[in-house]
Design a protein around this motif. Sequence first.
Motif, short mmCIF file in Angstrom:
data_model
loop_
_atom_site.label_atom_id
_atom_site.label_comp_id
_atom_site.label_asym_id
_atom_site.label_seq_id
_atom_site.Cartn_x
_atom_site.Cartn_y
_atom_site.Cartn_z
N LEU A 1 -5.24 -38.19 -108.46
CA LEU A 1 -6.59 -38.07 -108.43
C LEU A 1 -7.06 -36.72 -107.36
CD1 LEU A 1 -8.34 -41.74 -108.07
CD2 LEU A 1 -8.71 -39.53 -109.94
N ALA A 2 -5.98 -36.67 -106.19
CA ALA A 2 -6.18 -35.64 -105.28
C ALA A 2 -5.90 -34.37 -105.89
CB ALA A 2 -5.63 -35.92 -104.00
N ASP A 3 -4.78 -34.47 -106.71
CA ASP A 3 -4.13 -33.19 -107.39
C ASP A 3 -5.14 -32.66 -108.35
OD1 ASP A 3 -1.97 -33.44 -105.75
OD2 ASP A 3 -0.64 -34.37 -107.41
N ARG A 4 -5.77 -33.58 -109.36
CA ARG A 4 -6.70 -33.17 -110.19
C ARG A 4 -8.17 -32.85 -109.58
NH1 ARG A 4 -6.33 -37.52 -115.48
NH2 ARG A 4 -7.56 -35.75 -116.29
N MET A 5 -8.63 -33.29 -108.60
CA MET A 5 -9.50 -32.89 -107.71
C MET A 5 -9.64 -31.43 -107.42
SD MET A 5 -10.63 -36.27 -105.73
CE MET A 5 -11.45 -35.40 -104.51
N GLU A 6 -8.18 -31.35 -106.79
CA GLU A 6 -7.92 -30.08 -106.27
C GLU A 6 -8.06 -28.94 -107.27
OE1 GLU A 6 -5.08 -28.24 -102.80
OE2 GLU A 6 -4.05 -29.22 -104.38
N SER A 7 -7.44 -29.17 -108.51
CA SER A 7 -7.45 -28.09 -109.65
C SER A 7 -8.77 -28.02 -110.35
CB SER A 7 -6.14 -28.72 -110.58
OG SER A 7 -6.84 -29.87 -111.41
N GLY A 8 -9.63 -28.94 -109.75
CA GLY A 8 -11.03 -28.70 -110.65
C GLY A 8 -11.07 -29.40 -111.94
N GLU A 9 -9.87 -30.34 -112.23
CA GLU A 9 -9.85 -30.94 -113.36
C GLU A 9 -10.89 -32.13 -113.59
OE1 GLU A 9 -6.67 -33.22 -116.33
OE2 GLU A 9 -6.07 -32.11 -114.65
N TYR A 10 -11.26 -32.62 -112.31
CA TYR A 10 -11.84 -33.72 -112.16
C TYR A 10 -12.31 -33.86 -110.86
CZ TYR A 10 -13.22 -38.66 -112.64
OH TYR A 10 -13.85 -39.81 -112.60
N TYR A 11 -13.72 -34.37 -110.82
CA TYR A 11 -14.43 -34.63 -109.62
C TYR A 11 -14.67 -36.03 -109.40
CZ TYR A 11 -17.99 -34.94 -105.94
OH TYR A 11 -18.29 -35.32 -104.73
N VAL A 12 -14.23 -36.46 -108.22
CA VAL A 12 -14.61 -37.92 -107.80
C VAL A 12 -15.07 -38.13 -106.39
CG1 VAL A 12 -13.13 -39.38 -106.48
CG2 VAL A 12 -13.26 -39.76 -108.82
N HIS B 1 -20.19 -26.21 -101.39
CA HIS B 1 -19.80 -27.20 -102.25
C HIS B 1 -18.10 -27.07 -102.20
CE1 HIS B 1 -19.20 -30.65 -104.69
NE2 HIS B 1 -18.89 -29.97 -105.88
N GLU B 2 -17.68 -25.76 -102.29
CA GLU B 2 -16.22 -25.55 -102.40
C GLU B 2 -15.52 -26.11 -101.19
OE1 GLU B 2 -12.82 -21.76 -102.76
OE2 GLU B 2 -15.13 -21.32 -103.24
N VAL B 3 -16.17 -25.76 -99.93
CA VAL B 3 -15.78 -26.52 -98.70
C VAL B 3 -15.72 -27.82 -98.61
CG1 VAL B 3 -16.19 -26.58 -95.99
CG2 VAL B 3 -16.19 -24.11 -97.31
N PHE B 4 -16.80 -28.32 -99.06
CA PHE B 4 -16.79 -29.91 -99.07
C PHE B 4 -15.68 -30.39 -100.18
CE2 PHE B 4 -18.15 -33.44 -101.91
CZ PHE B 4 -18.40 -34.46 -100.79
N LEU B 5 -15.38 -29.66 -101.07
CA LEU B 5 -14.35 -30.37 -102.12
C LEU B 5 -12.83 -30.22 -101.55
CD1 LEU B 5 -15.40 -29.13 -105.68
CD2 LEU B 5 -15.72 -31.55 -104.74
N LYS B 6 -12.84 -29.10 -100.65
CA LYS B 6 -11.35 -29.09 -100.04
C LYS B 6 -11.18 -30.00 -99.00
CE LYS B 6 -10.80 -23.87 -100.82
NZ LYS B 6 -10.67 -22.82 -100.33
N GLU B 7 -12.08 -30.48 -98.31
CA GLU B 7 -12.28 -31.31 -97.26
C GLU B 7 -11.93 -32.51 -97.85
OE1 GLU B 7 -11.99 -31.11 -93.83
OE2 GLU B 7 -11.57 -28.83 -94.27
N ARG B 8 -12.62 -32.74 -98.80
CA ARG B 8 -12.50 -34.25 -99.30
C ARG B 8 -10.97 -34.56 -100.08
NH1 ARG B 8 -14.88 -38.57 -101.03
NH2 ARG B 8 -15.17 -39.36 -103.18
#
Length: 250
Positions: A239-250, A206-213
């Motif tokens: 949104l990308a910044d918040r996804m990267e920080s783990g603050e939000y997932y979309v 999932h971590e690899v998936f999130l980084k690629e996303r």
Amino acid sequence: MKAGDIYKTNGGCKIKVIENNGWDKVLIEFQDKHKHRIITSRSHVQNGGIRNPYEPVVQGLGYIGVGKYSGSLTGGYRQVYKCWVHMIERCYNQKRLSLFPTYKGCTVHPDWLNFQNFAAWYVSQEYQGVGYHIDKDILVIGNKTYSPETCCLVPMHINSMFSSRGKNIGGEIAGVTNINGRFRARLNINGKLKHLGYFDTESEAHEVFLKERVKHVRKTAIEYEDRIDKVVFDAIILLADRMESGEYYV
């Protein structure tokens, strides 16, 4: 036929005769909260062939209203009308909700149940008329309401990029599939699945998936920067910044 007489339209709405000034000059008033008045003919009053512009014709909620925008699949605003109908159906059509449960709990702002208001917003958008889709998820994180303050028009690819979230079928984490005890990570890019590898744990995959996303979201925003509103571009980058920080997932 005299003033005060009550009739009923074929749509079930009561109408009241206000004035009778001739066979084609009958002033009537629809007996609902809007109290809209029109001049029509005696025959239309008697046979019920009068349409109330405030009669809810979409999911028992959406109505055409009174204004310059024609609400039909054949008029000059047919694309706007289709968008409006689909928006309401996504939120309130039970059959659609059973097929697309991510829309459960979503609503349409009361002002937008009036097609005239929705159409006025739509045609005011810089990128209207080029096949863009309406999106409610980009400008306001976690938004569940379609409204003029929370929606924007974006290319189909950007719209679909934010439509997949949560869990996959079977309860697996999005982007990850258990294959015989190992965890496969894949990312959907433009309808094609990009293989990201197999991993020993679900969290690694999932971590690899999130980084690629996150990379894909940023790349897509830059690709479309000159074809979307600046406010939309800025919102996607945020949104990308918040996804990267783990603050939000979309």
